[in-house]
Design an enzyme around this catalytic site. Sequence first.
Site, PDB file in Angstrom:
ATOM      1  N   ASP A  12       0.854  -1.197   0.000  1.00 23.46           N
ATOM      2  CA  ASP A  12       0.000   0.000   0.000  1.00 23.46           C
ATOM      3  C   ASP A  12       0.886   1.241   0.000  1.00 23.46           C
ATOM      4  OD1 ASP A  12       0.910  -0.581   2.579  1.00 23.46           O
ATOM      5  OD2 ASP A  12      -0.828   0.284   3.561  1.00 23.46           O
ATOM      6  N   ASP A 252       7.599  -2.456   7.500  1.00 23.94           N
ATOM      7  CA  ASP A 252       7.491  -3.410   6.395  1.00 23.94           C
ATOM      8  C   ASP A 252       8.832  -4.058   6.042  1.00 23.94           C
ATOM      9  OD1 ASP A 252       4.773  -3.011   6.157  1.00 23.94           O
ATOM     10  OD2 ASP A 252       4.973  -1.436   4.658  1.00 23.94           O
TER      11      ASP A 252
HETATM   12  C1  BDR Z   1       1.825  -1.053   8.828  1.00 17.53           C
HETATM   13  O1  BDR Z   1       0.848  -0.072   8.532  1.00 17.53           O
HETATM   14  C2  BDR Z   1       1.373   0.858   7.614  1.00 17.53           C
HETATM   15  O2  BDR Z   1       1.277   2.149   8.144  1.00 17.53           O
HETATM   16  C3  BDR Z   1       2.799   0.498   7.366  1.00 17.53           C
HETATM   17  O3  BDR Z   1       3.127   0.680   5.994  1.00 17.53           O
HETATM   18  C4  BDR Z   1       2.887  -0.940   7.771  1.00 17.53           C
HETATM   19  O4  BDR Z   1       2.581  -1.798   6.702  1.00 17.53           O
HETATM   20  C5  BDR Z   1       2.294  -0.858  10.239  1.00 17.53           C
HETATM   21  O5  BDR Z   1       1.227  -1.043  11.133  1.00 17.53           O
HETATM   22 CA    CA Z   2       2.550  -0.955   4.356  1.00 23.07          CA
END
Ligand code: BDR
Ligand code: CA
Length: 320
Positions: A12, A252
């Site tokens: 995302d 991530d």
């Molecule tokens: C996750 O949520 C998103 O804000 C970050 O990209 C990560 O995948 C962390 O909770």
């Molecule tokens: Ca993410």
Amino acid sequence: MAGKKLLLVDCDCGLDDAQALMMALGAPNVHVLGITCCHGNTSLDNACRNVLRVLKACKRTEIPVFRGTSSSLLGQCLDSSAYHGKDGLGDVPDPSAPGLEHLQSEHAVNAMVRIVTEHTGQISLVALGPLTNVAMASKMDPTFSTKLKDLYVMGGNMEAVGNVTVCGEFNFATDPEAASIVLNQFSCPTYIATWEYTLRHQLPWKFFEEWVNLGTEKACFMKTITRHSGKYKTVMQNEAESHLESAFNSCDSYAMATAIDASVVTEYIRCSVSVELQGLLTRGMMVLDSQNLLGKENHAFVMKKCDIEKFKRLMMAALQ
Ligand code: BDR
Ligand code: CA
């Protein structure tokens, strides 16, 4: 491609997705077959644009990028722009950024099913956002998970610590039904980097400063897009010295690092996992069935300890 690990990345594309992607692109033992995009940290279109920008910054625009789902299975969404910026990539627009016409015309979910079928048993799927595309792929093709080599997920939690709700981590809380489909219906080995795992292995801001100041083109790109979270860092430090996020957390990247090099994780909790779908305070929370009371066959690998020096090396290689 021969002899390399084959990766498919679903994201995302917020800041840490960008960092994880750059880690994969910087790893010599990895071949990224495609990148599928989903809603999450920002709108679906922004997520697609951000992936194209990352590929341009890494001079890897030959990697196909696919547009996927624009909302969660039940349509709820959560806002994470305070950290990632409204555009998901720090709100520092690049006038020469590639446009959406560079996306493949095939839908991300169809592409996932096709690519995984073409390389049955060989693909590691790395899921860095809400699991909507991944769950949809298994609904389109019920044998989808049996064709994966393995699955790496950033999401969920193991000690009921949330980051968007009291007990909910962003990716799972955004689409709990999708997380439930993946955790309960997938049969491939599944490796999970939970929110608490990432918190426990955050890097000092000193590392971050050295990292974005490496002087390479990629480091300049990273320095530019993280300017916004740099401000965030100052706010966090001033507001609460002991705040859990008082260090640099590239969430991530922890899931990605394990897909690239399994030895980055030195200890796992091995048990079946599920996700709460109903609780007023706990919807989206990952549940560890350490006593196997649910009687599920597929036991996940919940990451517990990280070889932080190996992780740092992969982070550094990402910006070389
Ligand atoms: C996750 O949520 C998103 O804000 C970050 O990209 C990560 O995948 C962390 O909770
Ligand atoms: Ca993410």
